[in-house]
Design a protein around this motif. Structure first.
Motif: not given
Length: 513
Positions: A442-450, A452-462
């Motif tokens: 059962v596949m699903f995609g990634s949680v992206l930010g505005e 369209r990249k992987m959602l991360r904090t300002r420090t670059g961490e998930s």
């Protein structure tokens, strides 16, 4: 209790009836399927195309006769809008809004016995569904990327239970890998680990993650990396000091993970956890089973055979088509193997996943797998100490007839190769099986930010999942407070208790203590 047949079954019965009226033909499958595009309606039947060849007529003419018979049916008229013919003879079916509304309104207030309008699956079609979802890594904090697997997996579990299947949840956590060697070396650089660790040495989630981060940054140092790998070897080899530390770290991490599950309201519990460590004692036996395959491999009914051989010192499974050509290829077109044991003797995800597949399918009573070796059945018997069945029965596995893996789409190739290997080994056709055990990714995609990249904090961490949930709690309470004056007087709003409205602020939530 309000019970109705699935809409697809109702429509299929009506199309079968229309075929009998128009052509005096009885078909088991009238090819009623959910539409892939909403603009074509809710359902679609392609039966006219195949039937036209048999009748020597044009597909649109056959489709028109079916549509005429459907339109003449009062039952169909209550259920659907007038059907439409599209393309070479597709019949598009759109459900009436009034019908759907009436069905929803007709569902009684939920009670313990209410089926919410769903018909329970008959015993012959009932599955034992083993569903693998969430699967965080111990000693690392859950991040926003774990949200999808956890929620999707839990939704599927609940729907399948309501359908009438037996559902066995499995949380395949990462609790036996390199990260523990890194943490052990960072915490105990002198290599001395007390056999009985003081509970006060336990680390909070943030502290533990910081230990891992510092240690991981040192992995570029060959000396540190060697010591970390040695710590893993000691752990996996049964060193009591290493196991004592591992137990403490694992317990602390799982306590935090379980709190997140409670906050999300999912049904995953600690007893559903069977991580990599659970299957460690089976890995050597899995390798024995692979080595015992015939020299030319074993084949499956899907035209792929598995051949196990060493390649550059590593033990690999090569998946081939029956003509000998590779079923999976690398970027340069060369055969792509599934590595089950590295040249240094270390096992990989593939070996653990094969062990898990054997455990999830096998049941010595209801559907024993026909293993080649004796060592793997013995290893399975040793793993039944905490099964939901009576341990005294020593069933040797979960007996799943359908295995779901709720894992992100980047793992698509891994599961294609894993499933092909399991089928080639013959494990999906255990003894007494009425049908092949189904393996599904059962596949699903990634949680992206505005961006369209992987959602991360300002420090670059998930983004940590606990931070996301805390923010959701804060915003939800704010919306409640703002809505209070506007909703006053509405019965459902006034009936909401303060306990239901009140959510503790992030600073006092148990996740942060």
């Amino acid at each position: 209790t309000c019970v109705m047949k699935p809409l697809s079954d109702q429509l299929a019965a009506l199309v079968r009836q229309a075929l009998a009226v128009s052509f005096q033909i009885e078909l088991a499958d009238p090819q009623v399927r959910a539409s892939t595009d909403p603009k074509f309606g809710d359902y679609q039947s392609n039966v006219a195309m195949g039937l036209a060849k048999q009748l020597g007529q044009k597909p649109p003419d056959v489709a028109q006769k079916i549509v005429d018979a459907l339109t003449a049916s009062p039952v169909f008229g209550d259920l659907c809008e007038p059907p439409e013919i599209a393309g070479p003879g597709f019949i598009n079916l759109k459900l009436r809004t009034q019908y759907l509304s009436a069905q929803l309104v007709g569902i009684p207030t939920t009670t313990e016995d209410d089926r919410l309008g769903m018909e329970r699956v008959d015993d012959a079609s009932r599955d034992t569904v083993v569903i693998d979802y969430s699967s965080p890594n111990v000693a690392k904090q859950m991040h926003v990327g774990h949200l999808r697997s956890t929620v999707i997996g839990d939704c599927l579990s609940r729907v399948l239970e309501l359908r009438g299947d037996e559902v066995i949840r499995q949380n395949h956590i990462g609790d036996w890998g390199t990260q523990f060697g890194i943490i052990l070396e960072e915490l105990f650089p002198d290599g001395i680990i007390p056999i009985a660790l003081d509970p006060e040495r336990a680390q909070s989630p943030d502290e533990l993650e910081e230990v891992y981060r510092k240690g991981n940054a040192k992995m570029s140092d060959p000396a540190f990396a060697d010591r970390a790998r040695c710590a893993v070897t000691n752990l996996q080899g049964g060193n009591q000091q290493a196991i004592s530390a591992w137990n403490l770290i694992r317990a602390d991490s799982m306590a935090t993970i379980v709190r997140i599950y409670e906050m999300l309201g999912v049904k995953l519990r600690g007893e559903h956890t069977r991580g990599e460590s659970f299957f460690n004692s089976m890995l050597a036996s899995v390798v024995d089973e692979l080595r015992a395959m015939l020299p030319d491999g074993r084949g499956s009914d899907q035209g792929i055979r598995a051949v196990c051989r060493e390649d550059k010192g590593a033990l690999c499974v090569f998946l081939e088509k029956l003509d000998g050509s590779p079923a999976f290829k690398g970027p340069q077109g060369d055969p792509l193997p599934m590595i089950v044991k590295k040249s240094d003797g270390a096992y990989l995800y593939a070996s653990t996943d094969l062990a898990a597949a054997a455990f999830r399918i096998n049941d010595f009573e209801s559907q024993p797998i026909k293993f080649i070796t004796k060592s793997l059945p013995i290893a399975l018997k040793a793993r039944t100490d905490d099964l939901p069945h009576d341990p005294a029965q020593n069933r040797g596995g979960l007996g799943g007839t359908r295995i779901l893996y709720v894992v992100g789409s980047p793992q698509k190739l891994h599961f294609e190769m894993l499933f092909a290997t399991v089928r080639a080994l013959g494990w999906t056709w255990p003894q007494n099986a009425k049908r092949e055990v189904k393996l599904e990714h059962v596949m699903f995609g990634s949680v992206l930010g505005e961006d369209r990249k992987m959602l991360r904090t300002r420090t670059g961490e998930s983004v940590k999942l606990k931070d996301l949930l805390a923010e959701a709690v804060t915003r939800a309470r704010k919306l409640l407070d703002e809505s209070d004056p506007k909703r006053a007087g509405e019965a459902w709003w006034d009936a909401m208790t303060e306990a239901q409205r009140n959510a503790k602020p992030p600073v006092s939530h148990p996740l942060f203590l």
